[in-house]
Design an enzyme around this catalytic site. Structure first.
Site, PDB file in Angstrom:
ATOM      1  CE1 TYR A 274      -5.940   4.277  -2.275  1.00 56.97           C
ATOM      2  CE2 TYR A 274      -4.064   4.691  -0.992  1.00 56.97           C
ATOM      3  CZ  TYR A 274      -5.331   4.076  -1.320  1.00 56.97           C
ATOM      4  OH  TYR A 274      -5.754   3.265  -0.418  1.00 56.97           O
TER       5      TYR A 274
ATOM      6  CB  THR B  14       3.372  -3.735 -11.545  1.00 62.98           C
ATOM      7  OG1 THR B  14       2.244  -2.679 -12.218  1.00 62.98           O
ATOM      8  CG2 THR B  14       2.616  -4.609 -10.349  1.00 62.98           C
TER       9      THR B  14
ATOM     10  CE  LYS C  49      -6.713  -3.155  -5.030  1.00 62.27           C
ATOM     11  NZ  LYS C  49      -7.338  -2.023  -4.080  1.00 62.27           N
TER      12      LYS C  49
ATOM     13  CB  SER D 234      -0.694  -0.071   1.305  1.00 59.88           C
ATOM     14  OG  SER D 234      -1.485   1.269   1.312  1.00 59.88           O
TER      15      SER D 234
ATOM     16  CG  HIS E 137     -10.952   0.563  -1.809  1.00 61.55           C
ATOM     17  ND1 HIS E 137      -9.894   0.694  -2.445  1.00 61.55           N
ATOM     18  CD2 HIS E 137     -10.860   0.619  -0.556  1.00 61.55           C
ATOM     19  CE1 HIS E 137      -8.812   1.370  -1.364  1.00 61.55           C
ATOM     20  NE2 HIS E 137      -9.580   1.583  -0.285  1.00 61.55           N
TER      21      HIS E 137
HETATM   22  C1  LIG Z   1      -8.597  -2.192   5.980  1.00 65.30           C
HETATM   23  C2  LIG Z   1      -8.022  -2.033   4.583  1.00 65.30           C
HETATM   24  C3  LIG Z   1      -7.123  -1.219   3.968  1.00 65.30           C
HETATM   25  C4  LIG Z   1      -7.208  -1.132   2.564  1.00 65.30           C
HETATM   26  N1  LIG Z   1      -6.134  -0.229   2.142  1.00 65.30           N
HETATM   27  C5  LIG Z   1      -5.935  -0.063   0.765  1.00 65.30           C
HETATM   28  C6  LIG Z   1      -4.857   0.510   0.302  1.00 65.30           C
HETATM   29  O1  LIG Z   1      -3.966   1.205   1.094  1.00 65.30           O
HETATM   30  N2  LIG Z   1      -4.729   0.684  -0.954  1.00 65.30           N
HETATM   31  C7  LIG Z   1      -5.645   0.015  -1.892  1.00 65.30           C
HETATM   32  O2  LIG Z   1      -5.475  -0.134  -3.072  1.00 65.30           O
HETATM   33  N3  LIG Z   1      -6.674  -0.866  -1.394  1.00 65.30           N
HETATM   34  C8  LIG Z   1      -6.820  -0.873  -0.126  1.00 65.30           C
HETATM   35  N4  LIG Z   1      -7.730  -1.656   0.310  1.00 65.30           N
HETATM   36  C9  LIG Z   1      -8.403  -2.584  -0.481  1.00 65.30           C
HETATM   37  C10 LIG Z   1      -7.936  -3.820  -0.872  1.00 65.30           C
HETATM   38  O3  LIG Z   1      -6.853  -3.653  -1.634  1.00 65.30           O
HETATM   39  C11 LIG Z   1      -8.770  -4.792  -1.722  1.00 65.30           C
HETATM   40  O4  LIG Z   1      -9.283  -4.319  -2.878  1.00 65.30           O
HETATM   41  C12 LIG Z   1     -10.035  -5.511  -0.935  1.00 65.30           C
HETATM   42  O5  LIG Z   1      -9.743  -5.090   0.735  1.00 65.30           O
HETATM   43  C13 LIG Z   1     -10.445  -6.656  -1.415  1.00 65.30           C
HETATM   44  O6  LIG Z   1     -11.546  -7.106  -0.738  1.00 65.30           O
HETATM   45  P1  LIG Z   1     -11.396  -8.157   0.362  1.00 65.30           P
HETATM   46  O7  LIG Z   1     -11.096  -7.481   1.782  1.00 65.30           O
HETATM   47  O8  LIG Z   1     -12.949  -8.692   0.813  1.00 65.30           O
HETATM   48  O9  LIG Z   1     -10.652  -9.279   0.225  1.00 65.30           O
HETATM   49  C14 LIG Z   1      -8.017  -1.933   1.490  1.00 65.30           C
HETATM   50  C15 LIG Z   1      -8.814  -2.658   2.163  1.00 65.30           C
HETATM   51  C16 LIG Z   1      -9.125  -2.818   3.662  1.00 65.30           C
HETATM   52  C17 LIG Z   1     -10.063  -3.764   4.239  1.00 65.30           C
HETATM   53  O1  LIG Z   2      -9.368   1.737   4.643  1.00 66.52           O
HETATM   54  C1  LIG Z   2      -9.049   1.660   3.375  1.00 66.52           C
HETATM   55  O2  LIG Z   2      -9.990   1.236   2.705  1.00 66.52           O
HETATM   56  C2  LIG Z   2      -7.856   1.989   2.616  1.00 66.52           C
HETATM   57  O3  LIG Z   2      -7.943   2.380   1.478  1.00 66.52           O
HETATM   58  C3  LIG Z   2      -7.044   2.761   3.697  1.00 66.52           C
HETATM   59  C4  LIG Z   2      -6.246   3.842   3.091  1.00 66.52           C
HETATM   60  C5  LIG Z   2      -4.962   4.198   3.915  1.00 66.52           C
HETATM   61  C6  LIG Z   2      -4.745   3.832   5.297  1.00 66.52           C
HETATM   62  C7  LIG Z   2      -5.538   2.744   5.607  1.00 66.52           C
HETATM   63  C8  LIG Z   2      -6.629   2.441   4.916  1.00 66.52           C
END
Ligand SMILES: Cc1cc2nc3c(=O)[nH]c(=O)nc-3n(C[C@H](O)[C@H](O)[C@H](O)COP(=O)(O)O)c2cc1C
Ligand SMILES: O=C(O)C(=O)c1ccccc1
Length: 308
Positions: A117, A139, A172, A90, A196
């Site tokens: 992002y 990537t 994504k 991330s 997401h």
């Molecule tokens: C707590 C949390 C933090 C996340 N942080 C990011 C992030 O920093 N960048 C990102 O592209 N997606 C983030 N996501 C989305 C995940 O990459 C992913 O698309 C998603 O969790 C997939 O669904 P699932 O949790 O049901 O497997 C986050 C998801 C969660 C639950």
């Molecule tokens: O919570 C999220 O879905 C998320 O993308 C995120 C982004 C930055 C810090 C922690 C979570």
């Protein structure tokens, strides 16, 4: 991890419609089992992003993993290296991309995917890209427009990224055939069908429901990956049968981290790997390329899916 953190991890947005549907969409499909096929040497490995991985799964980028366990992304990277799969890093990780990649590489070969992002601060974006590239990430992808900047565009940003990195560029957060076509047009290397984890716009489709139109629009020209709601080996099997090259998981890794750090993530990955292998074997598939639309039927119907 306290209750507040668990809620933060598990929650979807607004009415929780999409987060729930991501999980329930899988029940629309049934797996067609086959008998008397020699699957004693069933091989679950696939080549993704130019590297052979043990099965078609990767770990989605998720921010601030130290909330789940003090080792955070270091533990996730080590577990991925041990289980032979890729890890998404991330833009909001608790550890640096250098620390995360070297933690994994100390355990074994591993590919990291840098998630980027869309940001207002292009100089910051550029610094992240250069550091990820230097650390050996394969990537980065670009998503979640509302979070930081809503002024990005295909025509400006993809060439901008191309001019700054040799890494592959994946998008994504795509849920429509239209955007897959644009990703192709602008020369992107691949797409992750994602909403997401139901945490962005509530009411968008479940990713599994969006998958067939995205696969059709890709037309075999660019690989399609998917995340959202994957919890079992059968879920992975269904998405592969519908044409995904690889599935990603977000929350299950965070749950594993909270449970027992690196070992907890490894347990999650082991369970999913064994579950996927068993599913493949019972469906009569000797390798992942044999998993096809004909491996599935719509619930309530016995007929194989012949085309997407
Ligand atoms: C707590 C949390 C933090 C996340 N942080 C990011 C992030 O920093 N960048 C990102 O592209 N997606 C983030 N996501 C989305 C995940 O990459 C992913 O698309 C998603 O969790 C997939 O669904 P699932 O949790 O049901 O497997 C986050 C998801 C969660 C639950
Ligand atoms: O919570 C999220 O879905 C998320 O993308 C995120 C982004 C930055 C810090 C922690 C979570």
């Amino acid at each position: 991890m306290n209750d507040g953190s668990a809620d933060f991890y598990n929650d979807g947005s607004t009415d929780q419609v999409t987060v729930l549907e991501n999980v329930t969409a899988f029940a629309k499909y049934r797996i067609r089992p086959r008998v008397l096929r020699d699957v004693s040497k069933a091989d679950t490995s696939v080549t993704v992003l130019g590297r052979k991985i043990s099965f078609p799964l990767s770990v989605s980028p998720a921010g601030i993993q130290a909330i789940a366990h003090p080792d955070g992304e270091l533990a996730t990277s080590r577990a991925c290296a041990r289980r032979g799969i890729h890890m998404g890093v991330s833009s909001f990780a608790n550890y640096s991309v250098e620390e995360i990649t070297s933690a994994g590489l100390a355990v074994g070969p591993i590919g990291h995917v840098m998630q980027l992002y869309t940001m207002k601060d292009r100089a910051l974006q550029e610094r992240i890209i250069k550091r990820a590239e230097a650390a050996g990430a394969a990537t980065h992808d670009d998503s979640f427009v509302a979070f930081n900047s809503n002024a990005h565009s295909w025509a400006y940003d993809i060439p901008w990224l191309r001019s700054r990195t040799k890494m592959q560029i994946w998008i994504k957060g795509v849920l429509t055939a239209e955007d897959v076509m644009l990703a192709r047009e602008y020369g992107c290397d691949g797409v992750v069908v994602s909403n997401h984890g139901g945490r962005q716009l509530d009411g968008v489709p479940a990713t599994l429901d969006a998958l067939p139109e995205c696969v059709a629009a890709a037309g075999g020209k660019i690989p399609i990956h998917i995340d959202g709601g994957f919890r079992t080996g059968a879920d992975i099997f269904k998405a592969i049968a519908l044409g995904a090259e690889c599935c990603w998981i977000g929350r299950p890794v965070l749950w594993g981290l909270a449970y027992d750090g690196e070992k907890g993530v490894e347990t999650v990955l082991n369970i999913l790997h064994e579950d996927f292998r068993r599913c493949m074997m019972l469906a009569g598939c000797k390798n992942v390329s044999e998993v096809s639309p004909a491996s599935l039927a719509l619930a309530g119907q016995g007929r194989p899916l012949t085309r997407l």
